[in-house]
Design an enzyme around this catalytic site. Structure first.
Site, PDB file in Angstrom:
ATOM      1  N   GLY A 122       0.932  -0.965  -0.132  1.00 44.55           N
ATOM      2  CA  GLY A 122       0.037   0.077  -0.001  1.00 44.55           C
ATOM      3  C   GLY A 122       0.850   1.183  -0.066  1.00 44.55           C
ATOM      4  N   CYS A 123       0.179   2.442  -0.359  1.00 46.42           N
ATOM      5  CA  CYS A 123       1.010   3.506  -0.598  1.00 46.42           C
ATOM      6  C   CYS A 123       1.468   4.328   0.754  1.00 46.42           C
ATOM      7  CB  CYS A 123       0.318   4.339  -1.176  1.00 46.42           C
ATOM      8  SG  CYS A 123      -1.372   4.896  -0.515  1.00 46.42           S
TER       9      CYS A 123
END
Length: 328
Positions: free
Chosen positions: A137-138
């Site tokens: 995930g970012c």
């Protein structure tokens, strides 16, 4: 390279797919064989991703390329597992998933495929041997890069606090009350306080690097009134001096092509539109602060996915990723 591999994108109309296309069109070792989007089938890709006018004449398809060498899944969270159940790829196809469906160890095995967590600075040796990648995930990328050197040195002995802000593209292309311009502009707010879905990834990595880690991670995510990028302030109590911490980080990342330690304070524009992560370290009293910045769509998603593909195929990690930021 004389023989180009065929790559396919599924979920081709979204932000991460648009970012992937921008990168892959100029990757010298690839042929884009299919961009799958049932809602846009028959339409030119550049009609949806209008920054690609003049760059490509690819048309969206409603058929998958089941024999592709690589397929990038740019689907919503919870949709990738469903898609792979209903659409079968060849045994040799490398699946790189950008959702959260396979990131945790409990979910990494899916039918005949096993997914490897694709954070190169942490898991490069496993990625080299991987056939399937769960792209991080970012937020998880920015935060873990701020913590890896400490965890690898078994130097985390207190709770971790994180304040981080992300651009509107982090919410995806579908509209909601908090993504409309009239709401987002000149506005900022917390969301998913202390219960963001990326916390599981962070805890998992910390426990693998520092067995017995039993401290808390207190994460406050924020919506920013800008389009791209993540700025995370990660702070915790530490016995390390500022100089010792800086040296620890520079040594850990010395051979990494995309993670750098800045001696000067950092700002988001230094990384937007690139696959870079910049870190800045400072200490006040007994608290160590690590500031981390990435582009949520590039290092936080599509750029990291391409980096993982490059590693799997034994290519230079920066192939297709020599991207330029805009400072003003």
């Amino acid at each position: 390279m004389t023989h180009k591999i065929n790559v396919s994108i599924v979920g081709g109309a979204g932000y991460t797919a648009g970012e992937l296309l921008r990168i892959l069109i100029h990757h010298p070792n690839l042929n884009i064989s299919s961009v799958y989007s049932t809602s846009n089938a028959g339409n030119p890709v550049a009609q949806v991703h209008d920054d690609l006018y003049g760059e490509t004449d690819i048309v969206f398809s409603d058929k998958i390329d089941e024999n592709a060498d690589v397929v990038f899944l740019c689907l919503g969270h919870g949709k990738s597992a469903e898609f792979l159940t209903n659409n079968k790829y060849a045994e040799h196809t490398v699946v790189i998933d950008l959702s959260n469906d396979f990131r945790l160890d409990a979910d990494k095995k899916f039918e005949e495929r096993e997914f490897v967590y694709g954070l190169p600075e942490f898991n490069r040796s496993a990625i080299l041997e991987a056939k399937n990648i769960a792209n991080p995930g970012c937020f998880a990328t920015a935060i873990q890069l701020a913590l890896l050197p400490l965890a690898a040195s078994k130097a985390i002995h207190s709770d971790i606090h994180i304040n981080a802000v992300t651009g509107s593209t982090g919410a995806g292309q579908s509209l909601s009350a908090s993504t409309h311009f009239s709401w987002r502009n000149n506005n900022v707010s917390f969301y998913k306080e202390f219960k963001h879905q990326h916390e599981g990834e962070i805890y998992q990595t910390l426990n693998l690097l520092e067995p017995g880690f039993n401290n808390k991670v207190y994460f406050l995510p924020m919506r920013g009134d800008f389009a791209r990028g993540i700025l995370a302030g990660v702070y915790l109590k530490s016995d390390l001096s500022e100089e010792e911490a800086i040296q620890l980080y520079k040594e850990y990342y010395k051979d990494e092509p995309y993670t750098f330690i800045s001696d000067a304070p950092i700002a988001l524009k230094q990384v937007v539109n690139t696959n870079k992560c910049l870190l800045h370290i400072q200490k006040q009293d007994d608290v160590l602060l690590i500031t981390s910045i990435i582009d949520n769509l590039t290092k936080g998603a599509s750029g990291q996915a391409v980096q993982n593909m490059n590693i799997i195929f034994g290519w230079e990690e920066n192939l297709g990723l020599n991207l330029k930021t805009v400072a003003f």
